[in-house]
Design a protein around this motif. Structure first.
Motif, PDB file in Angstrom:
ATOM      1  N   TRP A  35       0.839  -1.191   0.000  1.00  0.00           N
ATOM      2  CA  TRP A  35       0.000   0.000   0.000  1.00  0.00           C
ATOM      3  C   TRP A  35       0.877   1.245   0.000  1.00  0.00           C
ATOM      4  O   TRP A  35       1.251   1.777   1.046  1.00  0.00           O
ATOM      5  CB  TRP A  35      -0.922  -0.016   1.226  1.00  0.00           C
ATOM      6  N   GLY A  36       1.199   1.699  -1.185  1.00  0.00           N
ATOM      7  CA  GLY A  36       2.020   2.891  -1.313  1.00  0.00           C
ATOM      8  C   GLY A  36       2.038   3.354  -2.748  1.00  0.00           C
ATOM      9  O   GLY A  36       1.604   2.627  -3.653  1.00  0.00           O
ATOM     10  N   GLY A  37       2.512   4.576  -2.949  1.00  0.00           N
ATOM     11  CA  GLY A  37       2.611   5.095  -4.309  1.00  0.00           C
ATOM     12  C   GLY A  37       3.321   6.428  -4.295  1.00  0.00           C
ATOM     13  O   GLY A  37       3.561   7.009  -3.225  1.00  0.00           O
ATOM     14  N   ILE A  38       3.673   6.909  -5.477  1.00  0.00           N
ATOM     15  CA  ILE A  38       4.302   8.221  -5.585  1.00  0.00           C
ATOM     16  C   ILE A  38       3.285   9.275  -5.151  1.00  0.00           C
ATOM     17  O   ILE A  38       2.098   9.190  -5.487  1.00  0.00           O
ATOM     18  CB  ILE A  38       4.811   8.461  -7.020  1.00  0.00           C
ATOM     19  N   SER A  47       4.359   7.923  -0.666  1.00  0.00           N
ATOM     20  CA  SER A  47       3.582   7.645   0.543  1.00  0.00           C
ATOM     21  C   SER A  47       3.446   6.139   0.730  1.00  0.00           C
ATOM     22  O   SER A  47       3.337   5.391  -0.247  1.00  0.00           O
ATOM     23  CB  SER A  47       2.202   8.305   0.476  1.00  0.00           C
ATOM     24  N   ALA A  49       1.514   3.248   3.500  1.00  0.00           N
ATOM     25  CA  ALA A  49       0.626   3.001   4.638  1.00  0.00           C
ATOM     26  C   ALA A  49       1.225   1.910   5.521  1.00  0.00           C
ATOM     27  O   ALA A  49       1.544   0.826   5.031  1.00  0.00           O
ATOM     28  CB  ALA A  49      -0.757   2.574   4.147  1.00  0.00           C
TER      29      ALA A  49
ATOM     30  N   THR B  10      11.141   9.762  -8.912  1.00  0.00           N
ATOM     31  CA  THR B  10       9.861   9.101  -8.577  1.00  0.00           C
ATOM     32  C   THR B  10       9.852   7.697  -9.179  1.00  0.00           C
ATOM     33  O   THR B  10       9.145   7.410 -10.130  1.00  0.00           O
ATOM     34  CB  THR B  10       8.683   9.912  -9.141  1.00  0.00           C
ATOM     35  N   ILE B  12       9.249   3.921  -8.621  1.00  0.00           N
ATOM     36  CA  ILE B  12       8.845   2.635  -8.055  1.00  0.00           C
ATOM     37  C   ILE B  12       8.140   1.821  -9.136  1.00  0.00           C
ATOM     38  O   ILE B  12       7.670   2.369 -10.132  1.00  0.00           O
ATOM     39  CB  ILE B  12       7.937   2.740  -6.798  1.00  0.00           C
ATOM     40  N   TRP B  35       0.092   7.922 -10.040  1.00  0.00           N
ATOM     41  CA  TRP B  35       0.653   8.145  -8.718  1.00  0.00           C
ATOM     42  C   TRP B  35      -0.441   8.045  -7.665  1.00  0.00           C
ATOM     43  O   TRP B  35      -1.104   9.036  -7.329  1.00  0.00           O
ATOM     44  CB  TRP B  35       1.329   9.515  -8.675  1.00  0.00           C
ATOM     45  N   GLY B  36      -0.617   6.856  -7.165  1.00  0.00           N
ATOM     46  CA  GLY B  36      -1.622   6.645  -6.134  1.00  0.00           C
ATOM     47  C   GLY B  36      -1.460   5.270  -5.531  1.00  0.00           C
ATOM     48  O   GLY B  36      -0.719   4.428  -6.062  1.00  0.00           O
ATOM     49  N   GLY B  37      -2.131   5.059  -4.401  1.00  0.00           N
ATOM     50  CA  GLY B  37      -2.074   3.748  -3.764  1.00  0.00           C
ATOM     51  C   GLY B  37      -3.034   3.699  -2.600  1.00  0.00           C
ATOM     52  O   GLY B  37      -3.583   4.728  -2.187  1.00  0.00           O
ATOM     53  N   ILE B  38      -3.247   2.505  -2.085  1.00  0.00           N
ATOM     54  CA  ILE B  38      -4.100   2.364  -0.906  1.00  0.00           C
ATOM     55  C   ILE B  38      -3.404   3.054   0.271  1.00  0.00           C
ATOM     56  O   ILE B  38      -2.185   2.961   0.430  1.00  0.00           O
ATOM     57  CB  ILE B  38      -4.376   0.868  -0.608  1.00  0.00           C
ATOM     58  N   ALA B  39      -4.193   3.764   1.074  1.00  0.00           N
ATOM     59  CA  ALA B  39      -3.620   4.588   2.141  1.00  0.00           C
ATOM     60  C   ALA B  39      -3.999   4.104   3.537  1.00  0.00           C
ATOM     61  O   ALA B  39      -3.339   4.467   4.516  1.00  0.00           O
ATOM     62  CB  ALA B  39      -4.061   6.040   1.966  1.00  0.00           C
ATOM     63  N   ASN B  40      -5.056   3.312   3.639  1.00  0.00           N
ATOM     64  CA  ASN B  40      -5.501   2.847   4.952  1.00  0.00           C
ATOM     65  C   ASN B  40      -6.358   1.607   4.792  1.00  0.00           C
ATOM     66  O   ASN B  40      -7.010   1.417   3.763  1.00  0.00           O
ATOM     67  CB  ASN B  40      -6.313   3.953   5.649  1.00  0.00           C
ATOM     68  N   SER B  47      -4.999   7.123  -1.703  1.00  0.00           N
ATOM     69  CA  SER B  47      -4.411   8.447  -1.955  1.00  0.00           C
ATOM     70  C   SER B  47      -4.009   8.552  -3.415  1.00  0.00           C
ATOM     71  O   SER B  47      -3.574   7.575  -4.028  1.00  0.00           O
ATOM     72  CB  SER B  47      -3.207   8.693  -1.044  1.00  0.00           C
ATOM     73  N   LEU B 133      -1.809  15.838  -2.611  1.00  0.00           N
ATOM     74  CA  LEU B 133      -2.096  14.434  -2.313  1.00  0.00           C
ATOM     75  C   LEU B 133      -3.510  14.369  -1.728  1.00  0.00           C
ATOM     76  O   LEU B 133      -3.759  14.867  -0.635  1.00  0.00           O
ATOM     77  CB  LEU B 133      -1.075  13.844  -1.338  1.00  0.00           C
TER      78      LEU B 133
END
Lengths: 192, 192
Positions: A35-38, A47, A49, B10, B12, B35-40, B47, B133
């Motif tokens: 769970w992360g990303g730019i 970011s 998690a 950047t 990944i 540019w996004g990913g699960i945050a919680n 996010s 973000l």
């Protein structure tokens, strides 16, 4: 085409497999995170998690630095192990036989065997509930020389992999190239 | 194995291709985001990094809702187009022939043709520099019935794809399954 409602789910594809590193006390430790990303372009940020109780999280809060390491397919066992075991009980660096190095921040441990390493300084920690969203500024990027083509990172040599949960909890390789980005969509301009 | 320093990047793998939706005024609009990913986890959150000047961002700030739509390979042209064109100049929904539907939030537009749709309520907007973000709570998840196996989302039917920049800016399919997660790493436990 019908849609089924599944309630709130953490459902996006693809998810990465990232090894998040931090020194806890003086001991380097790594956890796996999907769970992360730019998070930002200029300056570059990322970011991730992380559950509050995680051993690695303790180190991140102590030092306000961390690392993001992208494993290759060759390291799938080690990456998975970092997601199963806890640094509070075992020394994952020893078990995984990682060679750890440090960069400009001095206390964010990086894994030599991972083809891509990001050294990060904590900018924000958002408490979102079960997880803390850690936003870090990428201070330096390291790529294994053997994974470059004409001086640039080459995904065919880096061989990263994907975390998938559906239909089963698996790691998957990257597949074939399907189209050129910022290009194939131009075909639709005739409809404008 | 030597390492090369590339400065802050950047970098990944993998990055997703997400179509972020918002109503701008009364008009549904979609932009592509990698540019996004699960945050919680609990509650589920996501996010996404969005440039401040983006047309979609205007709608997100107005309504404090947005959607995340995962396109399948069949929609690669449409997804790419959403990353090239701006909603301030063209009606992307018409050009892409998207069928838009609304869910429980009422003003977060969702794309019927995308196999996975998340309806989100804005929780935080962090100004990180070039990008904001946007952290959203996932309020509902929709999956196309045709992409389920035994009632569960099936990645082989969803056919999502990856955004890659290295060595060239491409979209890539998912490849073969390489290992079982939370399982293959157990083999290293003998070294503990």
């Amino acid at each position: 085409m019908g849609k089924v409602r599944l309630g709130p789910q953490t459902l996006i594809y693809p998810m990465p497999v990232l090894l998040i590193g931090a020194n806890v006390g003086d001991k380097p430790n790594f956890m796996a995170a999907a769970w992360g990303g730019i998070a930002n372009g200029e300056p570059p940020m990322i970011s991730v998690a992380i559950q509050h109780h995680r051993y690695t999280h303790r180190g991140i809060k102590q030092n306000l630095t961390f690392s993001v390491n992208v494993p290759s397919i060759d390291l799938v066992k080690e990456a998975d192990y970092c997601g199963i075991a806890s640094g509070s009980k075992v020394n994952k660096v020893e078990v995984c036989r990682f060679t750890v190095f440090y960069g400009k921040l001095g206390n964010a441990p990086l894994i030599e065997q991972c083809p891509v390493n990001l050294e990060c300084k904590v900018m924000h920690i958002l408490d979102l509930g079960s997880h803390a969203l850690v936003v870090g500024r990428i201070e330096e990027t390291y790529v294994s020389e053997s994974c470059l083509t004409d001086g640039k990172p080459d995904v065919n040599k880096i061989k990263p992999f994907i975390y998938t949960e559906d239909p089963a909890i698996h790691y998957q390789a990257f597949g074939e190239v399907i189209a050129k980005a910022f290009s194939v969509g131009k075909e639709l301009k005739v409809r404008q």
